[in-house]
Enzyme design. Structure first.
Site, mmCIF file in Angstrom:
data_model
loop_
_atom_site.group_PDB
_atom_site.id
_atom_site.type_symbol
_atom_site.label_atom_id
_atom_site.label_comp_id
_atom_site.label_asym_id
_atom_site.label_seq_id
_atom_site.Cartn_x
_atom_site.Cartn_y
_atom_site.Cartn_z
ATOM 1 N N LYS A 1 -2.259 -1.546 -3.637
ATOM 2 C CA LYS A 1 -3.151 -0.372 -3.552
ATOM 3 C C LYS A 1 -2.357 0.921 -3.609
ATOM 4 C CE LYS A 1 -6.353 1.782 -0.437
ATOM 5 N NZ LYS A 1 -6.818 1.817 0.942
ATOM 6 N N LYS B 1 0.865 -1.197 0.000
ATOM 7 C CA LYS B 1 0.000 0.000 0.000
ATOM 8 C C LYS B 1 0.893 1.236 0.000
ATOM 9 C CE LYS B 1 -3.558 2.350 2.530
ATOM 10 N NZ LYS B 1 -4.671 2.141 3.482
HETATM 11 O O1 PB1 Z 1 -10.399 4.527 -1.784
HETATM 12 C C1 PB1 Z 1 -9.452 4.905 -1.082
HETATM 13 O O2 PB1 Z 1 -8.813 5.955 -1.321
HETATM 14 C C2 PB1 Z 1 -9.060 4.030 0.078
HETATM 15 C C3 PB1 Z 1 -8.168 4.725 1.088
HETATM 16 C C4 PB1 Z 1 -7.578 3.750 2.088
HETATM 17 C C5 PB1 Z 1 -8.632 2.887 2.733
HETATM 18 N N1 PB1 Z 1 -8.068 1.644 3.175
HETATM 19 C C6 PB1 Z 1 -6.633 4.412 3.068
HETATM 20 C C7 PB1 Z 1 -6.260 5.764 2.574
HETATM 21 C C8 PB1 Z 1 -5.428 6.611 3.495
HETATM 22 O O3 PB1 Z 1 -4.236 6.385 3.613
HETATM 23 O O4 PB1 Z 1 -6.032 7.495 4.073
HETATM 24 C C9 PB1 Z 1 -7.084 4.376 4.515
HETATM 25 C C10 PB1 Z 1 -5.916 3.947 5.383
HETATM 26 N N2 PB1 Z 1 -6.260 3.154 6.473
#
Ligand code: PB1
Length: 323
Positions: A247, A194
């Site tokens: 992601k 991520k």
């Molecule tokens: O659709 C998205 O942008 C998802 C964002 C994602 C959700 N798991 C993270 C984005 C962030 O870093 O704020 C949330 C992190 N836990």
């Protein structure tokens, strides 16, 4: 060599193109992300993500019922708490919105796969994905809190818990917590690779989860790094992840392909909020054909090697695939 070889022979008609098509999409490959908050009768549209809503549990059931009729078989839940605090304690409250929604959905739809996002950022007053001390996100003290949140989701009936925090060692901590709670049948989908992405903007608006100071670069990955993704995926699999995720998706299709070729385990890719909102905004301005762009986007993510695609386009794509 031309003229013996003519690739256009295989593109002459729709039927011929169907015959030789290499990548197919199915609504059952899609996971529909949803936002749930306390209350009743709530369905409030999210301005930065047109067509997506904050649902109260009762209205969420309606939405999921409609999505299932269109062929969707899995949802991912994000919660908006009633109160926030430095530890994000509502993340593991049994009466919180996500836990309530999981119970309701599993009662209503026996064949629905319910995945819950496990993180603290929606629940902490500072908006970071972990415990903060002197301006730093502490790794190890965060692990127990994440495990508590995951166990509370699993006890409510979640089929899969999905840690999105990017703390080191969190998969092992969550697996241990689930097994100690005799929840060894609950799977872990780890957000393994991520990235600290600009494409999360609309989500942070939707989930009110933007960090109140600094950013997430000290725990989410550097967009410039590819090899590091293989290290992260390998560690999460060793710690007990059943499935892994890359992601965001579109800007990281090279990573999707690398991970699929290197590990050959169920691989998800998350078509995130920024990817969604950019496409929708361009379509609203008449710059691109929305339906074609949606299917092309998801087909590209699938072609890159993703078995599972998390996408806010899920219902629209399912309707298009059903035509
Ligand atoms: O659709 C998205 O942008 C998802 C964002 C994602 C959700 N798991 C993270 C984005 C962030 O870093 O704020 C949330 C992190 N836990």
């Amino acid at each position: 060599m031309f003229p013996l070889s003519r690739p256009r022979r295989l593109r002459r008609t729709p039927a011929m193109r169907d015959l030789v098509r290499e990548t197919t999409l199915d609504a059952r490959d899609l996971v529909y992300p949803l936002f749930v908050r306390h209350g009743k009768g709530l369905k409030n549209e999210i301005k930065s993500m047109p067509g997506n809503y904050h649902f109260s549990p009762d209205r969420l059931i309606e939405e999921v019922g409609e999505a299932m009729e269109e062929g969707i078989r899995a949802v991912l839940l994000f919660g908006l708490p009633e109160r926030k605090d430095p530890e994000g304690s509502e993340a593991w409250a049994d009466d919180a919105a996500v836990q309530t929604a999981v119970r309701d959905l599993k009662r209503e739809f026996s064949d629905l796969i319910v995945i819950t996002d496990v993180c603290l950022c929606e629940y902490t007053s500072h908006g970071h994905c972990g415990v903060v001390q002197d301006g730093e996100v502490l790794n190890d003290p965060t692990l127990d809190l994440l495990a508590r949140a995951a166990v509370s989701h699993a006890q409510a009936g979640a089929d899969i818990v999905a840690p999105s925090d990017m703390m080191d060692g969190r998969v092992a901590a969550i697996r241990r917590g689930l097994d100690e709670a005799e929840l060894d049948q609950v799977s872990i989908l780890s957000y393994a690779a991520k990235y600290a992405s600009a494409y999360f903007g609309p989500f942070r608006d939707a989930a009110d989860s933007a960090p109140q100071f600094g950013d997430r670069r000290a725990y989410q990955m550097d967009p410039a790094n590819a090899e590091e993704a293989l290290v992260e995926v390998g560690l999460d699999l060793d710690e007990g992840a059943d499935m892994v995720m890359v992601k965001p998706a579109l800007p990281y299709l090279d990573i999707v392909r690398m991970v699929k070729d290197s590990f050959g385990v169920p691989l998800a890719a998350y078509n995130v909020s920024g990817e969604f909102s950019m496409l929708v905004a361009a379509a609203e301005r008449g710059w691109i054909d929305r339906e074609r762009a949606v299917l092309e986007t998801l087909t590209s993510i699938r072609r890159a090697g993703a078995d599972i695609i998390l996408t806010y386009h899920a219902r629209e794509a399912a309707r298009l695939l059903g035509k």
